[in-house]
Design a protein around this motif. Structure first.
Motif, PDB file in Angstrom:
ATOM      1  N   ALA A 136       0.833  -1.211   0.000  1.00 36.69           N
ATOM      2  CA  ALA A 136       0.000   0.000   0.000  1.00 36.69           C
ATOM      3  C   ALA A 136       0.863   1.255   0.000  1.00 36.69           C
ATOM      4  N   SER A 137       1.970   1.228   0.736  1.00 38.17           N
ATOM      5  CA  SER A 137       2.869   2.380   0.771  1.00 38.17           C
ATOM      6  C   SER A 137       3.533   2.597  -0.580  1.00 38.17           C
ATOM      7  N   MET A 138       3.939   1.513  -1.240  1.00 33.64           N
ATOM      8  CA  MET A 138       4.539   1.640  -2.563  1.00 33.64           C
ATOM      9  C   MET A 138       3.531   2.187  -3.568  1.00 33.64           C
ATOM     10  N   GLU A 139       2.285   1.731  -3.481  1.00 32.18           N
ATOM     11  CA  GLU A 139       1.238   2.246  -4.368  1.00 32.18           C
ATOM     12  C   GLU A 139       1.085   3.753  -4.190  1.00 32.18           C
ATOM     13  N   LYS A 140       1.079   4.208  -2.949  1.00 36.57           N
ATOM     14  CA  LYS A 140       0.938   5.641  -2.685  1.00 36.57           C
ATOM     15  C   LYS A 140       2.144   6.411  -3.209  1.00 36.57           C
ATOM     16  N   ALA A 141       3.342   5.856  -3.024  1.00 31.15           N
ATOM     17  CA  ALA A 141       4.550   6.522  -3.516  1.00 31.15           C
ATOM     18  C   ALA A 141       4.537   6.623  -5.037  1.00 31.15           C
ATOM     19  N   LEU A 142       4.130   5.567  -5.718  1.00 34.38           N
ATOM     20  CA  LEU A 142       4.085   5.586  -7.175  1.00 34.38           C
ATOM     21  C   LEU A 142       3.055   6.597  -7.693  1.00 34.38           C
ATOM     22  N   ARG A 143       1.968   6.777  -6.951  1.00 35.93           N
ATOM     23  CA  ARG A 143       0.966   7.765  -7.363  1.00 35.93           C
ATOM     24  C   ARG A 143       1.551   9.174  -7.373  1.00 35.93           C
ATOM     25  N   MET A 144       2.573   9.406  -6.555  1.00 33.76           N
ATOM     26  CA  MET A 144       3.184  10.729  -6.495  1.00 33.76           C
ATOM     27  C   MET A 144       3.827  11.124  -7.817  1.00 33.76           C
ATOM     28  N   VAL A 145       4.258  10.127  -8.592  1.00 36.00           N
ATOM     29  CA  VAL A 145       4.935  10.426  -9.866  1.00 36.00           C
ATOM     30  C   VAL A 145       4.135   9.919 -11.060  1.00 36.00           C
ATOM     31  N   ASP A 146       2.912   9.521 -10.823  1.00 39.75           N
ATOM     32  CA  ASP A 146       2.055   9.105 -11.927  1.00 39.75           C
ATOM     33  C   ASP A 146       1.626  10.348 -12.713  1.00 39.75           C
ATOM     34  N   GLY A 147       1.465  10.186 -14.008  1.00 41.05           N
ATOM     35  CA  GLY A 147       1.032  11.309 -14.836  1.00 41.05           C
ATOM     36  C   GLY A 147       2.151  12.215 -15.298  1.00 41.05           C
ATOM     37  N   LEU A 148       3.411  11.823 -15.058  1.00 41.79           N
ATOM     38  CA  LEU A 148       4.544  12.643 -15.496  1.00 41.79           C
ATOM     39  C   LEU A 148       5.116  12.185 -16.825  1.00 41.79           C
ATOM     40  N   GLY A 149       4.457  11.207 -17.440  1.00 37.12           N
ATOM     41  CA  GLY A 149       4.933  10.705 -18.724  1.00 37.12           C
ATOM     42  C   GLY A 149       5.986   9.627 -18.609  1.00 37.12           C
ATOM     43  N   LEU A 150       6.157   9.075 -17.407  1.00 37.78           N
ATOM     44  CA  LEU A 150       7.154   8.032 -17.187  1.00 37.78           C
ATOM     45  C   LEU A 150       6.536   6.654 -17.345  1.00 37.78           C
ATOM     46  N   SER A 151       7.344   5.705 -17.793  1.00 37.15           N
ATOM     47  CA  SER A 151       6.919   4.311 -17.752  1.00 37.15           C
ATOM     48  C   SER A 151       6.910   3.861 -16.299  1.00 37.15           C
ATOM     49  N   ILE A 152       6.353   2.683 -16.029  1.00 36.54           N
ATOM     50  CA  ILE A 152       6.331   2.196 -14.649  1.00 36.54           C
ATOM     51  C   ILE A 152       7.754   1.963 -14.153  1.00 36.54           C
ATOM     52  N   ASP A 153       8.661   1.549 -15.047  1.00 41.21           N
ATOM     53  CA  ASP A 153      10.067   1.394 -14.639  1.00 41.21           C
ATOM     54  C   ASP A 153      10.679   2.746 -14.289  1.00 41.21           C
ATOM     55  N   GLY A 154      10.340   3.785 -15.078  1.00 44.57           N
ATOM     56  CA  GLY A 154      10.824   5.120 -14.771  1.00 44.57           C
ATOM     57  C   GLY A 154      10.296   5.622 -13.439  1.00 44.57           C
ATOM     58  N   MET A 155       9.024   5.345 -13.158  1.00 46.09           N
ATOM     59  CA  MET A 155       8.439   5.737 -11.878  1.00 46.09           C
ATOM     60  C   MET A 155       9.137   5.034 -10.723  1.00 46.09           C
ATOM     61  N   MET A 156       9.410   3.743 -10.901  1.00 47.58           N
ATOM     62  CA  MET A 156      10.105   2.984  -9.858  1.00 47.58           C
ATOM     63  C   MET A 156      11.523   3.500  -9.651  1.00 47.58           C
ATOM     64  N   THR A 157      12.171   3.924 -10.740  1.00 48.25           N
ATOM     65  CA  THR A 157      13.521   4.466 -10.630  1.00 48.25           C
ATOM     66  C   THR A 157      13.531   5.737  -9.794  1.00 48.25           C
ATOM     67  N   VAL A 158      12.559   6.607 -10.017  1.00 51.40           N
ATOM     68  CA  VAL A 158      12.472   7.849  -9.249  1.00 51.40           C
ATOM     69  C   VAL A 158      12.246   7.555  -7.769  1.00 51.40           C
ATOM     70  N   ILE A 159      11.275   6.707  -7.469  1.00 56.77           N
ATOM     71  CA  ILE A 159      10.994   6.366  -6.070  1.00 56.77           C
ATOM     72  C   ILE A 159      12.204   5.686  -5.439  1.00 56.77           C
ATOM     73  N   GLY A 160      12.834   4.801  -6.191  1.00 57.82           N
ATOM     74  CA  GLY A 160      14.006   4.108  -5.673  1.00 57.82           C
ATOM     75  C   GLY A 160      15.163   5.047  -5.399  1.00 57.82           C
ATOM     76  N   ALA A 161      15.339   6.068  -6.239  1.00 55.22           N
ATOM     77  CA  ALA A 161      16.418   7.031  -6.034  1.00 55.22           C
ATOM     78  C   ALA A 161      16.210   7.813  -4.742  1.00 55.22           C
ATOM     79  N   VAL A 162      14.967   8.225  -4.486  1.00 53.46           N
ATOM     80  CA  VAL A 162      14.661   8.941  -3.245  1.00 53.46           C
ATOM     81  C   VAL A 162      14.893   8.026  -2.045  1.00 53.46           C
ATOM     82  N   ALA A 163      14.415   6.788  -2.139  1.00 51.14           N
ATOM     83  CA  ALA A 163      14.581   5.835  -1.034  1.00 51.14           C
ATOM     84  C   ALA A 163      16.052   5.563  -0.759  1.00 51.14           C
ATOM     85  N   ALA A 164      16.852   5.411  -1.819  1.00 52.16           N
ATOM     86  CA  ALA A 164      18.282   5.132  -1.644  1.00 52.16           C
ATOM     87  C   ALA A 164      18.993   6.318  -0.996  1.00 52.16           C
ATOM     88  N   TYR A 165      18.630   7.534  -1.404  1.00 53.01           N
ATOM     89  CA  TYR A 165      19.237   8.719  -0.796  1.00 53.01           C
ATOM     90  C   TYR A 165      18.938   8.770   0.696  1.00 53.01           C
TER      91      TYR A 165
END
Length: 254
Positions: A136-165
């Motif tokens: 559920a938390s991942m779903e909410k995080a992905l919604r934050m970057v939905d609609g930006l023209g990214l593929s689902i892999d691109g969305m995961m990359t953005v969320i993953g970059a923030v999490a890694a930082y």
């Protein structure tokens, strides 16, 4: 070599098993209560303090009774990680719909949760959480970057970059705090002890940038909050620069 040939077998997801065995005496506690106790112990003493024997003692039960709920310590850690996952994301009411503001909120919440529960910081990298709260938390995080023209892999990359930082920053904070705790010194006392050697290095004249760092550094980013915000802003700037242009082709993140 297949799983049957080498004797290995994947552990069944704990949420695919019933809360307790269908037979036997009615248990005196719930899986959620057991998880809450384990989190309290880990917060106070670290993950190494977690054992089936210790949690049973804290609950006031026999060790074997815990195995009516879970198969072992790995299941317990999965339950602990998932229980804390709800603290990593902002509340639904606080989401703005602006990806940058919401990702900042995600980073701030995640850092705060990791500092409250220091044992979770290394697990955020080493352990993939497929529990209900984590999903559920991942779903909410992905919604934050939905609609930006990214593929689902691109969305995961953005969320993953923030999490890694956040994970890397927090682990550095915790490591420094633990080093000071073990030394028995304050930060000022530890730095005073290093001063003679640092002065000898500077006097040698071989490290001009290091010398500048010592003599001029620390004027702007003087505490963890400032350094965390600065690094997060630079990360978000980089993400913004690689987002697909409106109506144009993707630019590296898709």
């Amino acid at each position: 070599m297949g799983a049957e040939e080498d004797g290995r077998q994947a552990r069944q997801n704990v949420w695919m098993r019933p809360e307790r065995a269908s037979r036997g005496p009615r248990p005196g506690f719930s899986r959620a209560q057991m998880t809450e106790v384990a989190i309290r112990v880990a917060d106070a003493e670290g993950l190494e303090a977690i054992s089936m024997r210790r949690i049973a003692a804290e609950i006031g039960s026999g060790t074997m009774s815990l195995y009516r709920y879970i198969s072992g310590k790995d299941d317990l850690i999965d339950l602990m990680v998932d229980a804390v996952a709800v603290e990593y994301v902002p509340s639904e009411e606080s989401l703005t719909g602006g990806w940058r503001t919401d990702l900042r909120g995600l980073a701030v919440h995640t850092r705060a949760a990791m500092l409250r529960h220091p044992w979770t910081a290394p697990l955020s990298v080493a352990r993939h959480n497929s529990g209900p709260n984590g999903i559920a938390s991942m779903e909410k995080a992905l919604r934050m970057v939905d609609g930006l023209g990214l593929s689902i892999d691109g969305m995961m990359t953005v969320i993953g970059a923030v999490a890694a930082y956040v994970s890397g920053f927090v682990q550095a904070e915790l490591a420094q705090a633990e080093a000071l705790r073990r030394s028995g010194l304050t930060l000022a006392e530890w730095m005073a002890g290093q001063l003679p050697f640092i002065q000898s290095v500077i006097a040698g004249g071989d490290y001009p940038l290091f010398t500048r760092m010592i003599s001029e550094g620390g004027q702007d980013l003087v505490d963890s909050e400032d350094r965390f915000a600065y690094g997060l802003d630079r990360l978000l700037d980089g993400i913004a620069a690689r987002l697909p242009a409106s109506g144009g082709p993707p630019s590296g993140l898709a």
